[in-house]
Design a protein around this motif. Sequence first.
Motif, PDB file in Angstrom:
ATOM      1  N   UNK A  43       0.861  -1.170   0.000  1.00  0.00           N
ATOM      2  CA  UNK A  43       0.000   0.000   0.000  1.00  0.00           C
ATOM      3  C   UNK A  43       0.902   1.225   0.000  1.00  0.00           C
ATOM      4  N   UNK A  44       0.723   2.085  -0.993  1.00  0.00           N
ATOM      5  CA  UNK A  44       1.531   3.298  -1.071  1.00  0.00           C
ATOM      6  C   UNK A  44       1.171   4.255   0.053  1.00  0.00           C
ATOM      7  N   UNK A  45       2.203   4.875   0.606  1.00  0.00           N
ATOM      8  CA  UNK A  45       2.035   5.885   1.638  1.00  0.00           C
ATOM      9  C   UNK A  45       2.682   7.173   1.140  1.00  0.00           C
ATOM     10  N   UNK A  46       2.700   8.185   1.959  1.00  0.00           N
ATOM     11  CA  UNK A  46       3.317   9.453   1.599  1.00  0.00           C
ATOM     12  C   UNK A  46       4.832   9.336   1.519  1.00  0.00           C
ATOM     13  N   UNK A  47       5.432  10.250   0.758  1.00  0.00           N
ATOM     14  CA  UNK A  47       6.887  10.425   0.690  1.00  0.00           C
ATOM     15  C   UNK A  47       7.638   9.193   0.189  1.00  0.00           C
ATOM     16  N   UNK A 107       0.989 -20.507   8.977  1.00  0.00           N
ATOM     17  CA  UNK A 107       0.845 -19.393   8.048  1.00  0.00           C
ATOM     18  C   UNK A 107       1.011 -18.089   8.806  1.00  0.00           C
ATOM     19  N   UNK A 108       1.652 -17.115   8.152  1.00  0.00           N
ATOM     20  CA  UNK A 108       1.923 -15.842   8.808  1.00  0.00           C
ATOM     21  C   UNK A 108       2.185 -14.769   7.765  1.00  0.00           C
ATOM     22  N   UNK A 109       2.128 -13.521   8.219  1.00  0.00           N
ATOM     23  CA  UNK A 109       2.449 -12.373   7.387  1.00  0.00           C
ATOM     24  C   UNK A 109       3.676 -11.686   7.960  1.00  0.00           C
ATOM     25  N   UNK A 110       4.534 -11.206   7.076  1.00  0.00           N
ATOM     26  CA  UNK A 110       5.652 -10.366   7.480  1.00  0.00           C
ATOM     27  C   UNK A 110       5.318  -8.947   7.054  1.00  0.00           C
ATOM     28  N   UNK A 111       5.208  -8.053   8.035  1.00  0.00           N
ATOM     29  CA  UNK A 111       4.835  -6.671   7.764  1.00  0.00           C
ATOM     30  C   UNK A 111       6.051  -5.779   7.919  1.00  0.00           C
ATOM     31  N   UNK A 112       6.201  -4.873   6.978  1.00  0.00           N
ATOM     32  CA  UNK A 112       7.300  -3.923   7.044  1.00  0.00           C
ATOM     33  C   UNK A 112       6.951  -2.654   6.287  1.00  0.00           C
ATOM     34  N   UNK A 113       7.796  -1.686   6.454  1.00  0.00           N
ATOM     35  CA  UNK A 113       7.631  -0.411   5.757  1.00  0.00           C
ATOM     36  C   UNK A 113       8.880  -0.208   4.913  1.00  0.00           C
ATOM     37  N   UNK A 114       8.699  -0.050   3.624  1.00  0.00           N
ATOM     38  CA  UNK A 114       9.823   0.076   2.716  1.00  0.00           C
ATOM     39  C   UNK A 114       9.784   1.420   2.020  1.00  0.00           C
ATOM     40  N   UNK A 115      10.970   1.871   1.613  1.00  0.00           N
ATOM     41  CA  UNK A 115      11.099   3.135   0.907  1.00  0.00           C
ATOM     42  C   UNK A 115      11.598   2.867  -0.495  1.00  0.00           C
ATOM     43  N   UNK A 116      10.939   3.433  -1.463  1.00  0.00           N
ATOM     44  CA  UNK A 116      11.356   3.277  -2.853  1.00  0.00           C
ATOM     45  C   UNK A 116      12.205   4.472  -3.260  1.00  0.00           C
ATOM     46  N   UNK A 117      13.423   4.194  -3.680  1.00  0.00           N
ATOM     47  CA  UNK A 117      14.282   5.256  -4.192  1.00  0.00           C
ATOM     48  C   UNK A 117      13.809   5.616  -5.589  1.00  0.00           C
ATOM     49  N   UNK A 118      13.510   6.864  -5.778  1.00  0.00           N
ATOM     50  CA  UNK A 118      13.017   7.308  -7.074  1.00  0.00           C
ATOM     51  C   UNK A 118      14.142   7.970  -7.847  1.00  0.00           C
ATOM     52  N   UNK A 119      14.227   7.633  -9.114  1.00  0.00           N
ATOM     53  CA  UNK A 119      15.186   8.272 -10.001  1.00  0.00           C
ATOM     54  C   UNK A 119      14.567   9.564 -10.513  1.00  0.00           C
ATOM     55  N   UNK A 120      15.405  10.471 -10.935  1.00  0.00           N
ATOM     56  CA  UNK A 120      14.884  11.695 -11.530  1.00  0.00           C
ATOM     57  C   UNK A 120      15.365  12.916 -10.780  1.00  0.00           C
ATOM     58  N   UNK A 121      15.013  14.058 -11.337  1.00  0.00           N
ATOM     59  CA  UNK A 121      15.462  15.322 -10.784  1.00  0.00           C
ATOM     60  C   UNK A 121      14.647  15.696  -9.553  1.00  0.00           C
ATOM     61  N   UNK A 122      15.334  16.145  -8.544  1.00  0.00           N
ATOM     62  CA  UNK A 122      14.695  16.580  -7.316  1.00  0.00           C
ATOM     63  C   UNK A 122      14.434  18.082  -7.392  1.00  0.00           C
ATOM     64  N   UNK A 123      13.504  18.564  -6.610  1.00  0.00           N
ATOM     65  CA  UNK A 123      13.210  19.984  -6.573  1.00  0.00           C
ATOM     66  C   UNK A 123      14.427  20.736  -6.036  1.00  0.00           C
ATOM     67  N   UNK A 124      14.843  21.780  -6.750  1.00  0.00           N
ATOM     68  CA  UNK A 124      16.042  22.514  -6.355  1.00  0.00           C
ATOM     69  C   UNK A 124      15.724  23.715  -5.480  1.00  0.00           C
ATOM     70  N   UNK A 125      14.571  24.304  -5.642  1.00  0.00           N
ATOM     71  CA  UNK A 125      14.194  25.450  -4.810  1.00  0.00           C
ATOM     72  C   UNK A 125      12.687  25.548  -4.750  1.00  0.00           C
ATOM     73  N   UNK A 126      12.224  26.297  -3.798  1.00  0.00           N
ATOM     74  CA  UNK A 126      10.801  26.463  -3.563  1.00  0.00           C
ATOM     75  C   UNK A 126      10.495  27.945  -3.430  1.00  0.00           C
ATOM     76  N   UNK A 127       9.494  28.397  -4.131  1.00  0.00           N
ATOM     77  CA  UNK A 127       9.069  29.788  -4.012  1.00  0.00           C
ATOM     78  C   UNK A 127       7.728  29.800  -3.308  1.00  0.00           C
TER      79      UNK A 127
END
Length: 133
Positions: A43-47, A107-127
């Motif tokens: 399940x996708x989460x924020x960030x 039977x069992x579930x393994x639950x974890x929280x993972x972070x996906x590294x995204x390729x691409x340009x990051x925001x350089x500044x914010x106005x």
Amino acid sequence: MINEIADKLASIFGEDTVIYAENQPDGFQEPSFYVHKVLTSAVHELAGYQAKTDSYQIIFFAGNDNPNQKMIDVEEQLVAEFDYVGHYLAVNRSFTPNATERTLDFQFDLKGRVYNLEEGEKMKRLTVNETRR
């Protein structure tokens, strides 16, 4: 993850424990464990994070010598000691003994929280309100 589950079983039952990750054409040595993955959900989460659940099944083959007692002993050890596999928490654990087949189905579930590294340009500044940050 199956290797980590095998390592966890070996830490509970000893390094000489027979653990299979593939079906055996000539059958399984007994006593032994057979581990396989049943399902994965995410399940996708924020960030860029995801809540990930991997479902697994372990079948314990008790053999011919005192199979019912072996199944009880293995179940008790798994209840007491099979809690974390790596950084994943083992939840929704259920056990089904089968005296006819001399097997214990875990039977069992393994639950974890993972972070996906995204390729691409990051925001350089914010106005914000015409002010550059």
